[in-house]
Design an enzyme around this catalytic site. Structure first.
Site, short mmCIF file in Angstrom:
data_model
loop_
_atom_site.label_atom_id
_atom_site.label_comp_id
_atom_site.label_asym_id
_atom_site.label_seq_id
_atom_site.Cartn_x
_atom_site.Cartn_y
_atom_site.Cartn_z
N HIS A 162 0.62 50.73 -11.34
CA HIS A 162 1.20 49.78 -12.54
C HIS A 162 2.59 50.22 -12.94
CE1 HIS A 162 -3.39 49.40 -13.08
NE2 HIS A 162 -3.37 50.79 -13.00
N SER A 283 30.39 41.45 -9.61
CA SER A 283 30.21 40.15 -10.18
C SER A 283 31.74 39.83 -10.62
CB SER A 283 29.58 40.91 -11.48
OG SER A 283 30.01 39.96 -12.85
N LYS A 289 29.83 46.03 -12.21
CA LYS A 289 28.58 45.72 -11.27
C LYS A 289 28.64 46.00 -10.02
CE LYS A 289 25.53 42.96 -13.07
NZ LYS A 289 24.39 42.93 -13.45
N GLU A 296 17.87 40.97 -3.13
CA GLU A 296 17.48 39.88 -3.87
C GLU A 296 17.42 38.55 -3.07
OE1 GLU A 296 19.14 40.14 -8.11
OE2 GLU A 296 20.63 40.76 -6.82
#
Ligand code: ARG
Length: 465
Positions: A162, A283, A289, A296
Site C-alpha cells: 500500500h 525545467s 528541477k 515518465e
C-alpha cells in the site's frame, strides 16, 4: 480526374477507367509498408528460386530476376527508388521496378503467388527480425538489472505494501522482482516467435495455386520452421501480430511500474536513488528541477501500445475468411509497437545500470517506519504467545513509538517489557534491520545470501538463451 484507362496498374486488365485520385491515396499503403522492402525482396528471391527448382522458371530467367532484385535493393538502399502511390504498395512498387529493369521476365515473378501470401510472408519476416532485436535488448536490460541487484544484496530499504513501509528488504531483492517480470516477458516473446515462424508462402490468393510449387523449399530458404497448414488461414491470420502486441502491452505495463518507482525514488521525498543527469532534463522556469523524464515518458508509452493491441483485436474481429483489405490496417499499429518497445527497452537498458542507490537514505527510511514490527511479533511467538496476541502487543508498542517519536529498536528494555514481560535482552537482535532481512532465509526470501543465490540463478537462465 481523368477517366482514361490507366495502363500502369499491374491489375488494370479488367478496368475501364482510372482509379479516383483520392481512392488511390486512400487505398495505398506504400508510405508505410515500404519498411518491409528487404523482406519483400527476400521473399521474392526464395519464391523465384523455388519456381526454378520445380521447372517453372528457367535458369536464365532466375538469373535475370536475381540480378534485377539485387539492383532494386541497391536503389532502395541508396534512396533512389521513387516510391509511387500509383503503384499502391511495396510489393507492386518493387515488381514494377524489376520489370522496368529486366523486361518481360520480371512479369513472371508473380507466377503461383499473390500479394495476399506475399504480404503475410513479409510481415512475419519483418516481425521475426524485430523480435530478435527486441529479445537482445530485453536480455541487455535483464543483465543490467541483475548486475545492479548483485551489487546491492545487502543494501537495506523499506519494502512496501500500500506504499506504506511494511518490512525491510534488500534493494537487490526488489530489483530481482523486476527481473522476474522481464523473464516472463521474454518467455512470452519466444512463444510468439515460435508460433509466428511458419511460412504462408504458397497459399497464393486464398486457395493455393495450380503450379507444382514446393512450399517446404521456400519455408526453409526463409528460415521458417515449416509451411503453414491451411491456405485460407495463411492469408488471413494476423494472430502473430496480436500476440506480439499483447506481449508489448504487458512488457510496457511492467516498464511503467518500474518507471513509477524510479520517479518516486528520485523525488526529494524518497531520495532513494540518483539518476545520472543524462537521463533527466531541467525545467525552463524552475532552476532547481531535475526531472526524471525518461521513466515518465516510458510510463506514458504504455497508452499507445495498449491502444495498438485494441486496434488489432478490433481489426480482426468478425473478419470473414480469407484476405480482406482491412488487413492493410495491421501495419501501422504493429510497426509503431515494434519501435516503441525497442526504444523503451533501450532507454531502460541504458538507464538501469547507471542507477546510483543512496544506501543511507534507504536505510533511514526503513528504520523510521517500524519495519521490524513483524519481527517483534515473530519473536513473541517464539516466546510462546499466540500470533494474534503478539500482534496486539506489538501494535501497542508501535502506538507508543508514534507518540514518543521512537523506533522499536530505540526503546529501552524496560519500556518494551511494559508491553510484554516475556521480552528479553535478546530482542534487540531481531529488531535490527540486518537481523530482520537475514531471518528471511529461504527460497524467494530477502536474506542477502538468498538474494545472491537468486541473482546467480537469474544469470544462469540468461546464459541458456
Ligand atoms: N497492401 C496490401 C496489404 O497490406 C497487400 C495485399 C493486397 N492484396 C489485395 N488483394 N488487395 O494488405
Amino acid at each position: 480526374m481523368s477517366k482514361e484507362k490507366d495502363t500502369s496498374k499491374l491489375w488494370g486488365g479488367r478496368f475501364s477507367e482510372a482509379t479516383d485520385a483520392f481512392v488511390q491515396r486512400f487505398t495505398a499503403s506504400v508510405t508505410f509498408d515500404q519498411r518491409m522492402a528487404a523482406e519483400d525482396i527476400a521473399g521474392s528471391l526464395a519464391h523465384a528460386r523455388m519456381l526454378h527448382s520445380v521447372g517453372v522458371l528457367s535458369a536464365q530467367e532466375l538469373a535475370e530476376i536475381e540480378a534485377g532484385l539485387a539492383q532494386v535493393q541497391q536503389e532502395i538502399n541508396e534512396g533512389s527508388l521513387p516510391w509511387s502511390i500509383e503503384l499502391e504498395d511495396v510489393h507492386m512498387n518493387i515488381e514494377a521496378r524489376l520489370t522496368e529493369l529486366i523486361g518481360i521476365t520480371g512479369k513472371k515473378l508473380h507466377t503461383g503467388r499473390s500479394r495476399n501470401d506475399q504480404v503475410a510472408t513479409d510481415i512475419r519476416l519483418h516481425l521475426r527480425a524485430a523480435i530478435d532485436t527486441i529479445a537482445a535488448e530485453l536480455t541487455r536490460l535483464q543483465q543490467g538489472t541483475i548486475g545492479l541487484a548483485e551489487a546491492n544484496t545487502d543494501t537495506i530499504m523499506p519494502g512496501f505494501t500500500h506504499l506504506q513501509t511494511a518490512q525491510p528488504v534488500v534493494f537487490g531483492h526488489h530489483l530481482l522482482a523486476w527481473n522476474e517480470m522481464l523473464e516472463r516477458d521474454y518467455g512470452r516473446l519466444m512463444d510468439c516467435r515460435a508460433r509466428l515462424n511458419q511460412s504462408p508462402l504458397g497459399a497464393a490468393a486464398l486457395a493455393g495455386t495450380t503450379y507444382p510449387i514446393d512450399r517446404a523449399h521456400t519455408a526453409a530458404a526463409l528460415g521458417f520452421d515449416k509451411p503453414t497448414e491451411n491456405s485460407l488461414d495463411s492469408v488471413s491470420d494476423r494472430d502473430f501480430a496480436i500476440e506480439f502486441c499483447a506481449f508489448a502491452a504487458l512488457l510496457l505495463t511492467h516498464l511503467s511500474r518500474m518507471s513509477e518507482e524510479l520517479v518516486l525514488w528520485t523525488s526529494a521525498q524518497f531520495n532513494f536513488i540518483e539518476l545520472p543527469d543524462r537521463f533527466c532534463t531541467g525545467s525552463s522556469i524552475m532552476p532547481q528541477k531535475k526531472n526524471p523524464d525518461v521513466p515518465e515518458l516510458v510510463r506514458g508509452k504504455v497508452g499507445r501500445v495498449n491502444g495498438h493491441l485494441i486496434s488489432l483485436l478490433t481489426l480482426m474481429k468478425s473478419q470473414p475468411l480469407a484476405y480482406n483489405k482491412d488487413n492493410q490496417e495491421d501495419k501501422e499499429p504493429l510497426f509503431d509497437t515494434i519501435d516503441t518497445v525497442f526504444d523503451c527497452l533501450r532507454a531502460f537498458a541504458d538507464m538501469v545500470p547507471a542507477i546510483r542507490p543512496r544506501a543511507e537514505a534507504m536505510r533511514e527510511a526503513a528504520r523510521r517506519g517500524f519495519s521490524t514490527a513483524t519481527d517483534l511479533a515473530d519473536y513473541l511467538v517464539r516466546q510462546g504467545l499466540p500470533f494474534r496476541d503478539a500482534h496486539e502487543v506489538v501494535g501497542k508498542a508501535v502506538a507508543h513509538g508514534v507518540d514518543s517519536g521512537q523506533d522499536l529498536a530505540e526503546m529501552s528494555l524496560d519500556t518494551l517489557q511494559g508491553f510484554c514481560a516475556d521480552i528479553g535482552e535478546d530482542v534487540f537482535a531481531v529488531l535490527t534491520l540486518e537481523g530482520s532481512v537475514a531471518a528471511r532465509d529461504h527460497l524467494g526470501g530477502t536474506a542477502p545470501a538468498q538474494v545472491a543465490a537468486a541473482a546467480g540463478r537469474a544469470r544462469a537462465r540468461l546464459a541458456e538463451r
